[in-house]
Structures are given as structure tokens and as C-alpha cells.
Design a protein around this motif. Sequence first.
Motif, mmCIF file in Angstrom:
data_model
loop_
_atom_site.group_PDB
_atom_site.id
_atom_site.type_symbol
_atom_site.label_atom_id
_atom_site.label_comp_id
_atom_site.label_asym_id
_atom_site.label_seq_id
_atom_site.Cartn_x
_atom_site.Cartn_y
_atom_site.Cartn_z
ATOM 1 N N ASP A 1 11.543 -7.416 -3.386
ATOM 2 C CA ASP A 1 11.887 -6.321 -4.536
ATOM 3 C C ASP A 1 11.284 -6.568 -6.024
ATOM 4 O O ASP A 1 10.323 -5.798 -6.535
ATOM 5 C CB ASP A 1 13.388 -6.914 -5.359
ATOM 6 N N LYS A 2 10.134 -8.051 -5.639
ATOM 7 C CA LYS A 2 9.275 -8.498 -6.065
ATOM 8 C C LYS A 2 7.917 -7.464 -6.526
ATOM 9 O O LYS A 2 7.720 -7.412 -7.302
ATOM 10 C CB LYS A 2 9.444 -9.970 -6.369
ATOM 11 N N ILE A 3 7.340 -7.653 -5.001
ATOM 12 C CA ILE A 3 6.685 -6.360 -4.921
ATOM 13 C C ILE A 3 7.216 -5.583 -4.799
ATOM 14 O O ILE A 3 5.976 -4.624 -5.669
ATOM 15 C CB ILE A 3 6.340 -6.416 -3.098
ATOM 16 N N VAL A 4 7.612 -4.947 -4.676
ATOM 17 C CA VAL A 4 8.084 -3.485 -4.701
ATOM 18 C C VAL A 4 8.258 -2.975 -6.308
ATOM 19 O O VAL A 4 7.706 -1.819 -6.828
ATOM 20 C CB VAL A 4 9.207 -2.869 -4.036
ATOM 21 N N ASP A 5 8.821 -3.667 -7.561
ATOM 22 C CA ASP A 5 8.942 -3.445 -9.015
ATOM 23 C C ASP A 5 7.649 -3.377 -9.786
ATOM 24 O O ASP A 5 6.835 -2.953 -10.342
ATOM 25 C CB ASP A 5 9.941 -4.757 -9.581
ATOM 26 N N TYR A 29 15.507 1.548 -2.516
ATOM 27 C CA TYR A 29 14.662 1.493 -3.363
ATOM 28 C C TYR A 29 14.545 2.793 -3.831
ATOM 29 O O TYR A 29 13.694 3.110 -4.907
ATOM 30 C CB TYR A 29 13.040 0.913 -2.939
ATOM 31 N N ASN A 30 14.567 3.888 -2.692
ATOM 32 C CA ASN A 30 14.266 5.361 -3.370
ATOM 33 C C ASN A 30 15.791 5.527 -4.486
ATOM 34 O O ASN A 30 15.278 6.993 -5.579
ATOM 35 C CB ASN A 30 14.514 6.203 -1.840
ATOM 36 N N ASP A 31 16.397 5.185 -3.890
ATOM 37 C CA ASP A 31 18.147 5.417 -5.063
ATOM 38 C C ASP A 31 17.718 4.359 -6.418
ATOM 39 O O ASP A 31 18.397 4.801 -7.731
ATOM 40 C CB ASP A 31 19.230 4.305 -4.290
ATOM 41 N N ILE A 32 16.994 3.748 -6.334
ATOM 42 C CA ILE A 32 16.666 2.818 -7.839
ATOM 43 C C ILE A 32 15.531 3.365 -8.387
ATOM 44 O O ILE A 32 15.626 3.578 -9.938
ATOM 45 C CB ILE A 32 16.233 1.272 -7.602
ATOM 46 N N TYR A 33 14.448 3.087 -7.139
ATOM 47 C CA TYR A 33 13.170 3.683 -8.317
ATOM 48 C C TYR A 33 12.529 5.709 -7.800
ATOM 49 O O TYR A 33 12.455 6.380 -6.355
ATOM 50 C CB TYR A 33 11.782 3.403 -7.754
ATOM 51 N N GLN A 34 13.589 6.272 -8.537
ATOM 52 C CA GLN A 34 13.527 7.781 -8.263
ATOM 53 C C GLN A 34 12.593 8.577 -8.978
ATOM 54 O O GLN A 34 12.000 9.903 -8.738
ATOM 55 C CB GLN A 34 15.139 8.810 -8.872
ATOM 56 N N ASN A 35 11.740 7.899 -9.838
ATOM 57 C CA ASN A 35 9.712 9.108 -10.487
ATOM 58 C C ASN A 35 9.079 8.519 -8.871
ATOM 59 O O ASN A 35 8.628 8.645 -9.238
ATOM 60 C CB ASN A 35 10.550 8.300 -11.545
ATOM 61 N N ILE A 55 4.283 5.431 -2.762
ATOM 62 C CA ILE A 55 4.539 3.932 -2.794
ATOM 63 C C ILE A 55 4.241 3.799 -0.993
ATOM 64 O O ILE A 55 5.287 3.660 -0.602
ATOM 65 C CB ILE A 55 5.352 3.014 -3.240
ATOM 66 N N LEU A 56 3.819 3.005 -0.200
ATOM 67 C CA LEU A 56 3.469 2.609 0.997
ATOM 68 C C LEU A 56 3.829 1.422 1.548
ATOM 69 O O LEU A 56 3.519 0.596 1.413
ATOM 70 C CB LEU A 56 2.950 3.767 1.543
ATOM 71 N N ILE A 57 5.090 0.946 2.078
ATOM 72 C CA ILE A 57 5.243 -0.291 2.495
ATOM 73 C C ILE A 57 5.085 0.190 5.050
ATOM 74 O O ILE A 57 5.602 1.173 5.024
ATOM 75 C CB ILE A 57 6.542 -0.177 2.489
ATOM 76 N N THR A 58 4.477 -0.568 4.973
ATOM 77 C CA THR A 58 3.686 -1.028 6.946
ATOM 78 C C THR A 58 4.196 -1.907 6.923
ATOM 79 O O THR A 58 3.691 -3.586 6.762
ATOM 80 C CB THR A 58 2.299 -0.265 6.351
ATOM 81 N N LEU A 59 5.303 -2.008 8.003
ATOM 82 C CA LEU A 59 5.074 -2.797 9.572
ATOM 83 C C LEU A 59 3.984 -3.303 10.547
ATOM 84 O O LEU A 59 4.392 -1.926 11.327
ATOM 85 C CB LEU A 59 6.282 -3.132 9.549
ATOM 86 N N GLN A 60 3.638 -4.302 10.789
ATOM 87 C CA GLN A 60 2.534 -3.707 11.527
ATOM 88 C C GLN A 60 2.528 -5.965 12.890
ATOM 89 O O GLN A 60 2.894 -6.678 12.010
ATOM 90 C CB GLN A 60 1.205 -3.956 11.303
#
Length: 707
Positions: free
Chosen positions: A605-609, A573-579, A621-626
Motif C-alpha cells: 500500500d505504501k509503495i503503490v501510494d 489497486y485498479n479500483d482505488i486508483y482509477q486515474n 505502474i508496473l509490478i513485477t515478481l521474479q
Amino acid sequence: MKLKRQLLVASLFMLALPWAGCQYVKETESALRAGQLQALEATGQAVVALLAQQDWQLDTPTYQHESTVLESDADPVKKQTEHPSLFAPERPWRIIMDGYPDEWQSMPVRRLQHDDFAANLRLFTRKDRLYMLLEVEDRQRLYFDPTRGTANNGDHLVIRNGHGRDYLLAASAPGEMIARYQQGNRTRYQREIAGYWLDTSNGYNIELSMPLSLVSGRLGLYLVNASPLASEQQHLSHYEFSAQSLPPRLITTDNRLTQALELFTHAGLEMRVVDNQGWQRATAGEIDLSGYQASGSAPSHGALRALYRAILQRPPMPPKNESSLFGQWQTSDLSQAQDGDLTKGWYQQSSQQDRSLLSVALPIPSPKGVTAGVLVLEQSSESYLSLTDRAFGRLFLASSLALLIGASGLFGYASWLSWRIRKLNQATQQVFDSNGQFNGDSKTRAFQISRANDEIGDLSRSYGELLERVQQYTDYLQTLSRKLSHELRTPLAVVHSSLDNLTLQADERATKSTDESDRQMYQLRAKEGANRLSHLLTAMSEASRLEESISHGDAEMEKLDLAIMFTELTAAYNDIYQNHKINLQTDNPPLVALISPELIVQMMDKIVDNAVGFAPIESEILITLQRTEKSILICVENKGPLLPKKMQHQLFDNMVSMRDKKAADDSTHLGLGLHIVRLIVEHHQGKANAENLSDNSGVRFTISLPH
């Protein structure tokens, strides 16, 4: 016939049984009352016969000057010349001689008043001793000074007994007190009288005890409020105190007489003996029947007793007005019994308003032929009600059996109606699944319509018509995207071919005129529009294909460590959404769950987009796993606009979008992305939720997957 009328007609047949049962129970209760009255009167006659045959001398004759307990007030001359007597009831508890009134709160109080000088007096006896508490109100306390010549200087108390002897109690300081008395010209100490002086905020307390043998049946109290000036002393007494006056009598209970009464008492019966002035000389038994159960009877249920009492309710009875604050009873039935007449009657029990009280008063004759006293017997209605609980229980069972036979038809009819309603409810619930979709195909969705000509039949037919309309509309919505896709692909193919031919012709002619340049620009715009239409059709059918794939079981499930999987996804995702800056935070691995990797990747993909579409450029944009006890939480947080409150519960529905214009990449959104997320989450038996951050800086999407 309508359902309301059917139930009304059926219920009318049950009215006769309760009425007949209540009438029978009331007649039975009247007979029980009459029997209780006769039994109580017979008990009273037996006790009176026993009392009349015996000469009830006190245990120690020196306690009183009179010959017997009951005849002490029989002389009418004494009634006119005697001072008001003092009553000391028998109490079983022991007290600590410390001057504090805590142990005396339940005892009656006599008020002694003289201008600004007042005192409260409490008395009781225990075995062979008399206990006394005086709470004196004195603005200026003056202690006894042993250095002064007079023996009675300072505040002090004088006690006079039946022999005319005065005992003086004074204190040099708070604490224990010793009684003194004069014998000739000598002062002697009476150490059998134990006293204690305690200072209080408005005076002082004197607590003492003394043997009843020293009282000799009479007790006089004389308080002296001393002053530095002897002429200003105040005196306080409960009778006219002089050197020749005889103190009032001290009325106490007789233990032997009490023991004689206890031979006749039983649970729920209270007896007391009073003399001709109403003084209570003995008491036995207790009216209160809390927790009482008749011997040999099975315990009755509280609801059964409550029903029994409710049926037996009678018109209000007069309350029994009694006054025994200082051991002297004053009632109308006592006055009649003192004149030689037997009195009896039903009254309202003062302690419990829902119970009645039976009272019988019988005169006690003396050997001299006059009335020596009165025997009063009181019994609560609870006594015979408790004794008849078993009988009423049997009667209740028999009545219940008759009621059951009469009510069986109504019960069966009500059960039949209940079964029809439950059947209608179950049929309605089986039409839809948990997501509100119809179960089965169009051939198995039939709703069985009732043919009954009543309200339930009408309701069933209305449900059938409503479900049929909803089914038709739902089928239309579900097939709409497929119909549109089929209808639009053909013209789109024509547009694509035409634009390709125009482009080819333009290349062959290779003209550089302005008109030719405009033609190429129009061709490119037409092709872009066609591509956009194709993208719309693809997005519309994507959710349907995903749902079909899930329903056919095409998605394979396997156990994977989400921490490893999401690390790779975050890098992509960092490569795709460089902004934007996309970061990952996880709990300690492993975070293993049974998932379909392809579907989870599609879901992310849908949530990050969606998060990138609303987050400001260069924001995080922060992704967490708990890990929790039962699930693994996947959270995606982004800064940006907040969710409206009304949209938070509809965001995952089909064709719902918050975008009102194209995104920065010029793509078109139909609101199907989050709907696809919900389909994937539900396939994994999880839950999806969207909410605003607590600081209102953005939005958080939370996915809960079982592990």
C-alpha cells in the motif's frame, strides 16, 4: 608514562641481540671464505699434477700437426706467424641441414667484410663432425652453370684443410650442395661434406657439415662473389688466401681432457683449461647453483637464505672482466698464470650481482719445463652458503631462542595493549545494533569506562561521554512523537467539541444572512484543519506502533504464493486508483515465501501510494515478481521525476520526504511511508532499494524477500 615512551623504552633493550648476532655471523662467514679458498686451491693443485703427468694427445692425431693439445701454442715463433685461429665449441644438439639460422642464434658470430660483400660465420663441433653456417650478403646472386667450361664459375665457397686441399662448393639452384676437389687433372666429389644453399632477402646462406678428419686441424674459408664479368669478381676470406698459404688452425675441445676434469668437479665448481693464447681446450662443471642443495642437508627456507645473504653482504667487489666470445679468454689473472704465477681472488659474479665469485688460476707445466697452459677454477659463494645452510639454521634457532626470551616482556606488554584495544572496540560495537539503534533499555546501555591513566584510558572516557550524549539525544527523538501525540490530543478534542456546538447552534437558528454563511464556511474549515491534525498524529504514531508490534512478535508468519496474493492486490489497486493503469507481471508460479500477509499488504500500500503520488495521470505502474536463486524480487516501476543521487540511500529513513506540497487528494505526507516499508522488509530479513530507471524515465523500487 605515555604509551609512546613505554614502547620506546621497551624496544631499546632488543638492539643488542641483533648486533651481536650479525657480528658473529660475519666472523663465521670470513672463516668459511678462507676455508673455501684453501679447498679450491688444493683441488686445482691436484688437477694440475694430473695434467702434468699425462701426454694429452688428440683422439685422432691427424686432426693437428702439433704433438699435444696444450703445447700447440707454446712456440713463441708460431704466435707471430700464425693467422688468427678459429674456435669451434662443442655443442650437444643436432641441426637440420636446411640453411635456416634458427638453431644457430646462441652461437658467436664472426664478421667477414669486403666493400659491399660481407658474411657472418658461425662454427661448432658435435662428436667427430664440424658444422658451419655462412650468412652471405650479396646484392646479385650468380649460380654455378655446369654448361660453362670453367669449374668455378658463379658464386661459390672454397674450404682449405690442414693438408692444403681445397674443397669447392657451388650451387646451380637453392638446395643441397656437393663438395668437389681436384686430384691431378680430374675433378672428384667429396660426399662426406654435406651442404645446403638457401636464398635470403639480402643474399644467401650456406649451411654444411664435414668430418673433423677432413679438416686436419686447420680451416680456411674463401668466398667468391662472381659477376657476369670475370674481372669484377670479389673475394672474401678470413685470412690471406693464396696457393701456398697455410690456413689458420681450428681450435676444438678435447673430450678426453674434459672427462679428466669432470672427475674433480662438483656442484657449483667450474673448471676450464686454456692454452698460452687463451684458447679454451676443455671445460667441466657449472657455476650456477639454481635449486642446488648439499647432500645430507635439509632444505632451507627461502626466507632463511635471504636473511643469511643480507647479513653477509660485503663491500662491492670488482667485476671479473672476461672475453670469450670466440673461445679465447683474456684476463689479467690468465696473463700472470701464463707467466708461471698462481693467481686467486674474489670477484662480483656477472650473472647475479648479489653473489661473489672465487677464481683461482694455476699454470700447467709441461715435460719440457715451460708453461703448457692454465687451469682456471671458479666457484660461486653459493656453494659454501648452501653447504652451511644447516649450520646457519641451527645458529638461527639458538639466536631466535635468546631473542624470544628477551622479547617475551615486550610481546606480553604488546599483547596486553592489544587486548585492551580489542575490549574497547567490542564494548563500542555492542552499544549499537545493525541499524544504528541502542541495544537494550536505558539500564543496560552502560559503557564501561577505563580508569587507566594513559592514551587508551583517555580514549575510553571520551567514548563514554560521547555515547552518553548520543543516547540522550536518541531517547529524546524516539519519545518525541509520543509526547507530541499526548500533548496535542487534548486541544484537538476541545476544537472538535467547539466546532460541533457552533454547527448545532447554526442549524437551530437557520439564518440565511451572509454572515451566517461565512460562519458555516469557517466552521467547516476549522473542522478540516482539526481532521488534518488528527491525521498527522496518526501518521506519526503509525511507525512506532508497527515497530512495537514487530518487536513483540504480533505479526504471524506463514507460507503463501505471492503470485495469487499480488493478483488480488493489483485488481484492488485498479479500483482505488482509477486515474492510473496498474499492471502485474510474474514468473511461472508458484512463488512461495514465508511472510506476514498483513505486513506485506501494508508495505505494498505504501509503495503503490508513493508511485501514484509521483506518476503522471493515465500512466502505467508496473509490478513485477521474479524468482532468483536465493530470493523473490518485488519491483514497482512508475514514470515521473527522478530520485536525486544523494536521496537514493536516505529515502527509507524516518521523516524523509521528497514532496514539497500536498498531493492531488489534499492529503499531507510526513515521509513515514517508506520508513514503514523498510521496517517491514527488515522484519522479513529482506532488503529494500530505490533507483532511477536506466532510461531516466522514472523510478523503480525493489524489494528482495528470501524464499
